[in-house]
Design a protein around this motif. Structure first.
Motif, PDB file in Angstrom:
ATOM      1  N   ILE A 335       0.838  -1.196   0.000  1.00  0.00           N
ATOM      2  CA  ILE A 335       0.000   0.000   0.000  1.00  0.00           C
ATOM      3  C   ILE A 335       0.877   1.252   0.000  1.00  0.00           C
ATOM      4  CG2 ILE A 335      -1.465   1.344   1.574  1.00  0.00           C
ATOM      5  CD1 ILE A 335      -3.139  -1.097   2.019  1.00  0.00           C
ATOM      6  N   ASN A 336       0.459   2.248  -0.755  1.00  0.00           N
ATOM      7  CA  ASN A 336       1.150   3.522  -0.936  1.00  0.00           C
ATOM      8  C   ASN A 336       2.484   3.379  -1.667  1.00  0.00           C
ATOM      9  OD1 ASN A 336      -0.757   5.326   0.111  1.00  0.00           O
ATOM     10  ND2 ASN A 336      -0.114   4.907   2.212  1.00  0.00           N
ATOM     11  N   ALA A 337       2.598   2.318  -2.464  1.00  0.00           N
ATOM     12  CA  ALA A 337       3.799   2.117  -3.276  1.00  0.00           C
ATOM     13  C   ALA A 337       3.482   2.166  -4.770  1.00  0.00           C
ATOM     14  CB  ALA A 337       4.477   0.793  -2.928  1.00  0.00           C
ATOM     15  N   GLY A 338       2.286   2.652  -5.131  1.00  0.00           N
ATOM     16  CA  GLY A 338       1.971   2.860  -6.534  1.00  0.00           C
ATOM     17  C   GLY A 338       0.972   1.886  -7.100  1.00  0.00           C
ATOM     18  N   PRO A 339       0.382   2.224  -8.262  1.00  0.00           N
ATOM     19  CA  PRO A 339      -0.588   1.337  -8.902  1.00  0.00           C
ATOM     20  C   PRO A 339       0.041   0.006  -9.286  1.00  0.00           C
ATOM     21  CG  PRO A 339       0.043   3.114 -10.382  1.00  0.00           C
ATOM     22  CD  PRO A 339       0.605   3.455  -9.040  1.00  0.00           C
ATOM     23  N   VAL A 340      -0.813  -0.999  -9.399  1.00  0.00           N
ATOM     24  CA  VAL A 340      -0.371  -2.375  -9.617  1.00  0.00           C
ATOM     25  C   VAL A 340      -0.753  -2.814 -11.022  1.00  0.00           C
ATOM     26  CG1 VAL A 340      -0.573  -4.756  -8.812  1.00  0.00           C
ATOM     27  CG2 VAL A 340      -0.686  -2.868  -7.167  1.00  0.00           C
ATOM     28  N   ILE A 341       0.222  -3.349 -11.755  1.00  0.00           N
ATOM     29  CA  ILE A 341      -0.042  -3.994 -13.041  1.00  0.00           C
ATOM     30  C   ILE A 341      -0.342  -5.459 -12.756  1.00  0.00           C
ATOM     31  CG2 ILE A 341       0.882  -4.568 -15.311  1.00  0.00           C
ATOM     32  CD1 ILE A 341       2.810  -2.170 -14.954  1.00  0.00           C
ATOM     33  N   LYS A 342      -1.514  -5.928 -13.161  1.00  0.00           N
ATOM     34  CA  LYS A 342      -1.993  -7.267 -12.801  1.00  0.00           C
ATOM     35  C   LYS A 342      -1.782  -8.222 -13.980  1.00  0.00           C
ATOM     36  CE  LYS A 342      -6.126  -6.678 -10.755  1.00  0.00           C
ATOM     37  NZ  LYS A 342      -7.444  -6.013 -10.515  1.00  0.00           N
ATOM     38  N   VAL A 343      -1.114  -9.324 -13.698  1.00  0.00           N
ATOM     39  CA  VAL A 343      -0.712 -10.275 -14.739  1.00  0.00           C
ATOM     40  C   VAL A 343      -1.202 -11.669 -14.378  1.00  0.00           C
ATOM     41  CG1 VAL A 343       1.254 -11.300 -15.965  1.00  0.00           C
ATOM     42  CG2 VAL A 343       1.350  -8.890 -15.251  1.00  0.00           C
ATOM     43  N   ASN A 344      -1.734 -12.395 -15.364  1.00  0.00           N
ATOM     44  CA  ASN A 344      -2.140 -13.785 -15.156  1.00  0.00           C
ATOM     45  C   ASN A 344      -1.979 -14.551 -16.458  1.00  0.00           C
ATOM     46  OD1 ASN A 344      -4.738 -15.893 -15.163  1.00  0.00           O
ATOM     47  ND2 ASN A 344      -3.610 -15.826 -13.237  1.00  0.00           N
ATOM     48  N   ALA A 345      -1.180 -15.615 -16.420  1.00  0.00           N
ATOM     49  CA  ALA A 345      -0.898 -16.389 -17.631  1.00  0.00           C
ATOM     50  C   ALA A 345      -2.135 -17.068 -18.196  1.00  0.00           C
ATOM     51  CB  ALA A 345       0.181 -17.441 -17.335  1.00  0.00           C
ATOM     52  N   ASN A 346      -3.147 -17.299 -17.338  1.00  0.00           N
ATOM     53  CA  ASN A 346      -4.366 -17.959 -17.780  1.00  0.00           C
ATOM     54  C   ASN A 346      -5.459 -16.981 -18.199  1.00  0.00           C
ATOM     55  OD1 ASN A 346      -3.658 -20.833 -17.264  1.00  0.00           O
ATOM     56  ND2 ASN A 346      -3.377 -20.064 -15.190  1.00  0.00           N
ATOM     57  N   GLN A 347      -5.066 -15.730 -18.437  1.00  0.00           N
ATOM     58  CA  GLN A 347      -5.932 -14.705 -19.011  1.00  0.00           C
ATOM     59  C   GLN A 347      -7.098 -14.298 -18.114  1.00  0.00           C
ATOM     60  OE1 GLN A 347      -5.318 -12.918 -22.146  1.00  0.00           O
ATOM     61  NE2 GLN A 347      -3.430 -13.765 -21.320  1.00  0.00           N
ATOM     62  N   ARG A 348      -6.945 -14.449 -16.801  1.00  0.00           N
ATOM     63  CA  ARG A 348      -7.926 -13.858 -15.894  1.00  0.00           C
ATOM     64  C   ARG A 348      -7.746 -12.343 -15.862  1.00  0.00           C
ATOM     65  NH1 ARG A 348     -12.218 -16.273 -14.938  1.00  0.00           N
ATOM     66  NH2 ARG A 348     -12.399 -15.635 -12.767  1.00  0.00           N
ATOM     67  N   TYR A 349      -6.526 -11.897 -16.154  1.00  0.00           N
ATOM     68  CA  TYR A 349      -6.255 -10.496 -16.455  1.00  0.00           C
ATOM     69  C   TYR A 349      -5.804 -10.428 -17.904  1.00  0.00           C
ATOM     70  CZ  TYR A 349      -6.010 -10.226 -11.338  1.00  0.00           C
ATOM     71  OH  TYR A 349      -6.283 -10.330 -10.004  1.00  0.00           O
ATOM     72  N   ALA A 350      -6.053  -9.300 -18.571  1.00  0.00           N
ATOM     73  CA  ALA A 350      -5.793  -9.199 -20.003  1.00  0.00           C
ATOM     74  C   ALA A 350      -4.441  -8.569 -20.316  1.00  0.00           C
ATOM     75  CB  ALA A 350      -6.905  -8.384 -20.669  1.00  0.00           C
ATOM     76  N   THR A 351      -3.651  -8.274 -19.314  1.00  0.00           N
ATOM     77  CA  THR A 351      -2.345  -7.646 -19.512  1.00  0.00           C
ATOM     78  C   THR A 351      -1.436  -8.503 -20.374  1.00  0.00           C
ATOM     79  OG1 THR A 351      -2.549  -6.618 -17.338  1.00  0.00           O
ATOM     80  CG2 THR A 351      -0.355  -6.655 -18.328  1.00  0.00           C
ATOM     81  N   THR A 352      -0.762  -7.885 -21.324  1.00  0.00           N
ATOM     82  CA  THR A 352       0.293  -8.528 -22.099  1.00  0.00           C
ATOM     83  C   THR A 352       1.614  -7.816 -21.794  1.00  0.00           C
ATOM     84  OG1 THR A 352       0.061  -7.060 -24.010  1.00  0.00           O
ATOM     85  CG2 THR A 352      -1.366  -9.026 -23.939  1.00  0.00           C
ATOM     86  N   ALA A 353       2.718  -8.379 -22.265  1.00  0.00           N
ATOM     87  CA  ALA A 353       4.010  -7.717 -22.064  1.00  0.00           C
ATOM     88  C   ALA A 353       3.999  -6.332 -22.713  1.00  0.00           C
ATOM     89  CB  ALA A 353       5.130  -8.576 -22.641  1.00  0.00           C
ATOM     90  N   GLU A 354       3.345  -6.221 -23.889  1.00  0.00           N
ATOM     91  CA  GLU A 354       3.277  -4.925 -24.562  1.00  0.00           C
ATOM     92  C   GLU A 354       2.490  -3.912 -23.753  1.00  0.00           C
ATOM     93  OE1 GLU A 354       1.448  -2.816 -28.601  1.00  0.00           O
ATOM     94  OE2 GLU A 354       0.847  -4.844 -28.036  1.00  0.00           O
ATOM     95  N   THR A 355       1.294  -4.309 -23.296  1.00  0.00           N
ATOM     96  CA  THR A 355       0.461  -3.335 -22.578  1.00  0.00           C
ATOM     97  C   THR A 355       1.023  -3.032 -21.191  1.00  0.00           C
ATOM     98  OG1 THR A 355      -1.051  -5.080 -21.787  1.00  0.00           O
ATOM     99  CG2 THR A 355      -1.611  -3.972 -23.866  1.00  0.00           C
ATOM    100  N   SER A 356       1.709  -4.007 -20.585  1.00  0.00           N
ATOM    101  CA  SER A 356       2.385  -3.738 -19.317  1.00  0.00           C
ATOM    102  C   SER A 356       3.483  -2.696 -19.504  1.00  0.00           C
ATOM    103  CB  SER A 356       2.985  -5.035 -18.764  1.00  0.00           C
ATOM    104  OG  SER A 356       3.775  -4.783 -17.616  1.00  0.00           O
TER     105      SER A 356
END
Length: 436
Positions: A335-356
């Motif tokens: 907490i108070n260390a900045g927004p979190v980029i959420k990653v999941n290899a099984n696509q529960r999150y949609a983040t890719t290396a590019e969008t991260s």
């Protein structure tokens, strides 16, 4: 007053005045109108002016707001942010009245995957939409929030359940109906007590009500949001998941200039906590229909999508010092260390290396820290509207969020810096990014 302090005070006010999805949307509309954004109706033909801001609402609980850029969306894409207006809660059943042993209770359904134990022994009240017939015989709808406590779900005393601190099982049907007071069952009128009471409340606020027809009401905790900690570095409130993101995205959109070339858009959907499968949820056609109207022809729509980016904002699980083993040792956001980029290899999150990488760039532009979260490999992972947006639209998506504790509790905790950090990153995304 610093910008961050003013921002957090605005967030607390927004949380306080948004006890239901409908109230959250109404609060957002109020700010949009004050900033000069204009209302649109899906049933009208649109005549849009570059540089102008617009908003439209579905069913009073989902909203899309955007500022039209100076350049055609097919040439620039759309910079999109998404969040959700709903939170886990107790929804009131249609025929809710229960008369047990001299007490009046209301039957409820559990909405979303909420933590149930924290709902006991709270000062509860009701908020949501009420549909009624007016004196002219027309159907109307009004928002209603009862600000005073009217109900409680009392715990069973430890003397009557000696194992309560070891193994306590809650039956949602039997143990969660809130108690609204004393009654004599033989004098009660089943199925009409609540509607008659709601009609009186609406009349007191100036509505001409002959009868209440139906409602979409939820119980909520009347305790106000607060700053907590020796240095007031924590925010304690209901509905941080995900009204924090709604407010943060809204403030970023309001910061955009009418001279920007690129169109900026915020969508906040209801029903995320129950899967988003509705006409106003993220799986519905609301966002796609707006984007198609902005782009026009199919070729222009596809070119727009290829140039767009969608930032799905939904809070992340902060590392809990009492349960640190619940996190992957290299991915426990603080907490108070900045927004979190959420990653999941099984696509529960949609983040890719590019969008991260893109979101990391926005944080660098804003000069704010950021973190990454990956769930333990031996645990399941929640999801967001991010994968839904990616699947339905074919747009690039990154899932991010402010870190928090006690997600899906009636009272959650986040940091005073993180919502501001996230806002600054979104501001850079909308105002400073040169595009890619």
């Amino acid at each position: 007053m610093t910008q961050q302090v003013a921002f957090n005070q605005g967030l607390l006010d927004f949380l306080q005045h948004s006890p239901s999805p409908g109230h959250a949307v109404a609060s957002m509309v109020k700010e949009l109108e004050a900033a000069g954004f204009k209302a649109l109706s899906e049933s009208d033909e649109w005549q849009l002016t570059p540089g102008q801001g617009y908003w439209l609402v579905r069913e009073g609980r989902s909203i899309i707001a955007f500022r039209l850029g100076e350049q055609p969306v097919a040439e620039t894409g759309v910079r999109m942010m998404g969040a959700h207006t709903d939170s886990p809660c107790l929804k009131v059943k249609p025929n809710a009245e229960l008369f047990h042993h001299g007490y009046l209770q209301l039957g409820v359904e559990v909405y979303g995957g909420m933590l149930q134990h924290p709902w006991f022994d709270r000062d509860l009240s009701l908020a949501g939409q009420v549909h009624f017939q007016d004196e002219a015989g027309k159907l109307q709808v009004a928002l209603l929030a009862i600000e005073k406590p009217i109900a409680v779900i009392p715990s069973l005393a430890i003397h009557l359940d000696r194992e309560a601190n070891k193994d306590s099982t809650i039956n949602a049907q039997l143990h969660l109906p809130p108690i609204l007071g004393m009654t004599k069952e033989e004098q009660a009128s089943p199925s009409f007590v609540l509607r008659e009471w709601l009609a009186r409340q609406l009349r007191q606020t100036g509505h001409q009500v002959t009868q209440v027809i139906d409602y979409d009401l939820c119980f909520y905790d009347t305790q106000a949001p607060a700053l907590v900690g020796l240095e007031q570095e924590l925010i304690s409130s209901a509905r941080l998941d995900n009204l924090l993101s709604c407010y943060t995205g809204l403030q970023a959109l309001l910061s955009t200039s009418s001279s920007l070339a690129v169109t900026s858009l915020l969508v906040c959907n209801d029903h995320e906590e129950v899967g988003s499968a509705s006409a106003i949820g993220a799986q519905g056609p609301f966002l796609e229909s707006v984007l198609r109207r902005l782009s026009g022809a199919e070729q222009a729509y596809q070119r727009m999508i290829a140039r767009s980016l969608f930032i799905s904002c939904d809070n992340a699980h902060a590392l809990h010092p009492n349960f640190a083993d619940k996190h992957d040792e290299n991915h426990g956001p603080l907490i108070n260390a900045g927004p979190v980029i959420k990653v999941n290899a099984n696509q529960r999150y949609a983040t890719t290396a590019e969008t991260s990488a893109l979101f990391s760039h926005f944080c660098d532009l804003a000069k704010v820290p950021y973190q990454r979260f990956v769930v333990r490999a031996d645990m399941g992972c929640g999801s967001t509207i991010g994968p839904i947006a990616g699947t339905k639209l074919g747009v690039r998506v990154v899932d991010v969020g402010a870190p928090q504790w006690a997600m899906h509790s009636i009272r959650e905790t986040a940091g005073t810096k993180d919502a501001w950090y996230l806002n600054q990153a979104l501001h850079a995304f909308l105002n400073q990014w040169q595009g890619d």
